[in-house]
Design a protein around this motif. Structure first.
Motif, PDB file in Angstrom:
ATOM      1  N   GLU A  27      12.735  -7.307  -1.714  1.00 37.15           N
ATOM      2  CA  GLU A  27      12.948  -7.221  -3.162  1.00 37.15           C
ATOM      3  C   GLU A  27      12.283  -8.349  -3.944  1.00 37.15           C
ATOM      4  N   ASN A  28      12.360  -9.565  -3.452  1.00 38.84           N
ATOM      5  CA  ASN A  28      11.831 -10.704  -4.203  1.00 38.84           C
ATOM      6  C   ASN A  28      10.462 -11.169  -3.704  1.00 38.84           C
ATOM      7  N   SER A  29       9.779 -10.307  -2.987  1.00 34.27           N
ATOM      8  CA  SER A  29       8.479 -10.685  -2.430  1.00 34.27           C
ATOM      9  C   SER A  29       7.435 -10.845  -3.538  1.00 34.27           C
ATOM     10  N   ASP A  30       6.620 -11.905  -3.421  1.00 34.99           N
ATOM     11  CA  ASP A  30       5.513 -12.092  -4.367  1.00 34.99           C
ATOM     12  C   ASP A  30       4.172 -11.792  -3.694  1.00 34.99           C
ATOM     13  N   LEU A  31       4.233 -11.130  -2.528  1.00 29.97           N
ATOM     14  CA  LEU A  31       3.020 -10.763  -1.809  1.00 29.97           C
ATOM     15  C   LEU A  31       2.333  -9.586  -2.497  1.00 29.97           C
ATOM     16  N   VAL A  32       1.033  -9.476  -2.310  1.00 31.97           N
ATOM     17  CA  VAL A  32       0.288  -8.338  -2.870  1.00 31.97           C
ATOM     18  C   VAL A  32      -0.593  -7.716  -1.795  1.00 31.97           C
ATOM     19  N   ALA A  33      -0.821  -6.431  -1.943  1.00 27.12           N
ATOM     20  CA  ALA A  33      -1.733  -5.695  -1.064  1.00 27.12           C
ATOM     21  C   ALA A  33      -2.931  -5.281  -1.917  1.00 27.12           C
ATOM     22  N   GLU A  34      -4.097  -5.717  -1.500  1.00 24.23           N
ATOM     23  CA  GLU A  34      -5.295  -5.483  -2.308  1.00 24.23           C
ATOM     24  C   GLU A  34      -6.410  -4.910  -1.444  1.00 24.23           C
ATOM     25  N   PHE A  93       0.825  -1.201   0.000  1.00 18.03           N
ATOM     26  CA  PHE A  93       0.000   0.000   0.000  1.00 18.03           C
ATOM     27  C   PHE A  93       0.865   1.259   0.000  1.00 18.03           C
ATOM     28  N   LEU A  94       0.247   2.365  -0.386  1.00 14.45           N
ATOM     29  CA  LEU A  94       0.918   3.660  -0.422  1.00 14.45           C
ATOM     30  C   LEU A  94       1.438   4.014   0.970  1.00 14.45           C
ATOM     31  N   LYS A  95       2.751   4.182   1.065  1.00  9.61           N
ATOM     32  CA  LYS A  95       3.385   4.437   2.365  1.00  9.61           C
ATOM     33  C   LYS A  95       3.419   5.944   2.626  1.00  9.61           C
ATOM     34  N   VAL A  96       2.220   6.540   2.724  1.00 10.79           N
ATOM     35  CA  VAL A  96       2.115   7.991   2.889  1.00 10.79           C
ATOM     36  C   VAL A  96       1.064   8.315   3.950  1.00 10.79           C
ATOM     37  N   TRP A  97       1.454   9.086   4.932  1.00  7.50           N
ATOM     38  CA  TRP A  97       0.547   9.601   5.971  1.00  7.50           C
ATOM     39  C   TRP A  97      -0.213  10.754   5.327  1.00  7.50           C
ATOM     40  N   HIS A  98      -1.515  10.603   5.090  1.00 12.18           N
ATOM     41  CA  HIS A  98      -2.226  11.566   4.262  1.00 12.18           C
ATOM     42  C   HIS A  98      -3.645  11.829   4.756  1.00 12.18           C
ATOM     43  N   GLN A  99      -4.280  12.826   4.152  1.00 12.43           N
ATOM     44  CA  GLN A  99      -5.658  13.170   4.454  1.00 12.43           C
ATOM     45  C   GLN A  99      -6.319  13.678   3.179  1.00 12.43           C
ATOM     46  N   HIS A 100      -7.637  13.751   3.169  1.00 12.32           N
ATOM     47  CA  HIS A 100      -8.373  14.319   2.046  1.00 12.32           C
ATOM     48  C   HIS A 100      -9.771  14.694   2.535  1.00 12.32           C
ATOM     49  N   LYS A 126     -13.821  12.738   6.884  1.00 13.15           N
ATOM     50  CA  LYS A 126     -13.118  13.730   6.075  1.00 13.15           C
ATOM     51  C   LYS A 126     -11.960  14.342   6.859  1.00 13.15           C
ATOM     52  N   ASN A 127     -10.848  14.518   6.167  1.00 11.68           N
ATOM     53  CA  ASN A 127      -9.642  15.163   6.704  1.00 11.68           C
ATOM     54  C   ASN A 127      -9.044  14.466   7.916  1.00 11.68           C
ATOM     55  N   LEU A 128      -9.397  13.199   8.143  1.00 15.26           N
ATOM     56  CA  LEU A 128      -8.789  12.436   9.234  1.00 15.26           C
ATOM     57  C   LEU A 128      -7.519  11.761   8.697  1.00 15.26           C
ATOM     58  N   PRO A 129      -6.344  12.118   9.208  1.00 13.90           N
ATOM     59  CA  PRO A 129      -5.097  11.548   8.677  1.00 13.90           C
ATOM     60  C   PRO A 129      -5.043  10.034   8.867  1.00 13.90           C
ATOM     61  N   HIS A 130      -4.491   9.332   7.866  1.00 18.91           N
ATOM     62  CA  HIS A 130      -4.447   7.881   7.939  1.00 18.91           C
ATOM     63  C   HIS A 130      -3.362   7.305   7.033  1.00 18.91           C
ATOM     64  N   MET A 131      -3.032   6.048   7.293  1.00 15.86           N
ATOM     65  CA  MET A 131      -2.050   5.331   6.479  1.00 15.86           C
ATOM     66  C   MET A 131      -2.150   3.841   6.792  1.00 15.86           C
ATOM     67  N   TRP A 132      -2.057   3.019   5.757  1.00 21.22           N
ATOM     68  CA  TRP A 132      -1.925   1.581   5.938  1.00 21.22           C
ATOM     69  C   TRP A 132      -0.481   1.224   5.608  1.00 21.22           C
ATOM     70  N   LEU A 133       0.255   0.696   6.584  1.00 19.56           N
ATOM     71  CA  LEU A 133       1.663   0.357   6.392  1.00 19.56           C
ATOM     72  C   LEU A 133       1.809  -1.166   6.438  1.00 19.56           C
ATOM     73  N   LYS A 155      -6.569  -8.220   0.717  1.00 22.31           N
ATOM     74  CA  LYS A 155      -5.365  -9.008   0.953  1.00 22.31           C
ATOM     75  C   LYS A 155      -4.312  -8.128   1.606  1.00 22.31           C
ATOM     76  N   SER A 156      -3.466  -8.743   2.413  1.00 18.36           N
ATOM     77  CA  SER A 156      -2.291  -8.163   3.070  1.00 18.36           C
ATOM     78  C   SER A 156      -2.532  -7.868   4.548  1.00 18.36           C
ATOM     79  N   THR A 157      -1.435  -7.698   5.245  1.00 15.00           N
ATOM     80  CA  THR A 157      -1.450  -7.400   6.676  1.00 15.00           C
ATOM     81  C   THR A 157      -0.450  -6.281   6.950  1.00 15.00           C
ATOM     82  N   GLY A 158      -0.553  -5.692   8.130  1.00 17.51           N
ATOM     83  CA  GLY A 158       0.375  -4.636   8.501  1.00 17.51           C
ATOM     84  C   GLY A 158      -0.155  -3.811   9.653  1.00 17.51           C
ATOM     85  N   THR A 159       0.209  -2.546   9.681  1.00 20.73           N
ATOM     86  CA  THR A 159      -0.187  -1.632  10.753  1.00 20.73           C
ATOM     87  C   THR A 159      -1.031  -0.510  10.170  1.00 20.73           C
TER      88      THR A 159
END
Length: 286
Positions: free
Chosen positions: A82-89, A26-33, A67-74, A43-47
């Motif tokens: 580098e050789n990971s075949d995992l996907v984040a969906e 997933f996009l590794k960006v702390w963001h809001q909109h 709205k405008n609540l900052p968030h990120m899926w890491l 699919k995928s796991t993380g924080t």
């Protein structure tokens, strides 16, 4: 961790957008909109970072972000190898509160959805959501425009009536983030989230905010109604809980990895904030 404003606006031909995202991570960006966001993790796991909430996420979870609540899926570290075949969906629906018109949310029939949007200001995680609701979200992108709009309102109605949910970010974070001092708070939160598991002190954050330590302490306590130290400990314990649930590290390792410098203080703070000891927490979530 700089906070970014992302453009999630709908196109001219749609009142809301539905996107199916499939990437190595997933996009590794702390963001809001300014749009609300309904997310289904396929699919995928993380924080998951939402406001001041830090928790582990897994496949199948459904979250509504205000709205405008900052968030990120890491994603977990293995997704960046580098050789990971995992996907984040994931499936993400972006929409404004008035996506069906300025008076849409104010009509009596939409009262429950209006309350849902209010809850979303803190971020909502839906628990034990019926699989059919998730399927309906997944089917949105394949529907014709009129059917899509009607179906989405039905989905929002189902979510608004679902009683098993949990609010994620604290009301203190939301209220402070919407305050007039937003620019200073942006710098403060970005610095805290980037460095919470390192030895930081209020004087370090005061410097980032271009304030003297005494003024910063008064400012922070007025906004959060708690001291900076207490707030920092809550962030660290939230991260420690995530590590303990993953069960990849010993309790002593988690102590230092989450930013504490001795076990006794970690245990004391953990029990004060989580309501149980780290050992009890592991048993509770095993």
């Amino acid at each position: 961790m700089k906070l970014h404003l992302l453009d999630r606006a709908s196109s001219k031909h749609s009142s809301f957008t539905v996107s199916k995202n499939r990437y190595p991570n997933f996009l590794k960006v702390w963001h809001q909109h300014p749009e609300l966001e309904l997310v289904v993790i396929r699919k995928s796991t993380g924080t998951r970072f939402i406001g001041d909430s830090i928790e582990k996420f897994q496949e199948g979870e459904v979250v509504l972000i205000g709205k405008n609540l900052p968030h990120m899926w890491l994603n977990d570290e293995e997704y960046f190898q580098e050789n990971s075949d995992l996907v984040a969906e994931a499936i993400a629906v972006h929409f404004t509160q008035d996506f069906m018109g300025p008076g849409f949310i104010k009509v009596p029939e939409m009262q429950s959805i209006s309350k849902l949007f209010n809850r979303a200001e803190q971020g909502v995680k839906f628990i034990d959501l019926h699989v059919r609701v998730i399927e309906q979200i997944e089917e949105l992108s394949s529907l014709a425009p009129f059917e899509k709009a009607v179906r989405f309102i039905e989905i929002l109605h189902c979510l608004s009536r679902h009683e098993n949910y949990r609010l994620l970010s604290s009301s203190g974070f939301v209220n402070s983030f919407n305050s007039p001092e937003n620019e200073n708070l942006d710098k403060i939160y970005s610095y805290i989230f980037k460095n919470f598991n390192t030895p930081i002190h209020s004087k370090d954050v005061a410097k980032v905010a271009h304030m003297n330590p005494s003024a910063f302490s008064r400012f922070f306590k007025r906004i959060h109604r708690k001291t900076f130290t207490k707030y920092l400990n809550e962030i660290r314990i939230g991260y420690a809980c995530k590590l303990l649930i993953e069960r990849k590290n010993s309790i002593s390792s988690v102590c230092y990895e989450s930013g504490f410098n001795n076990i006794s203080n970690f245990n004391r703070q953990f029990k004060s904030i989580a309501g149980m000891s780290p050992t009890e927490y592991i048993k509770h979530h095993s």
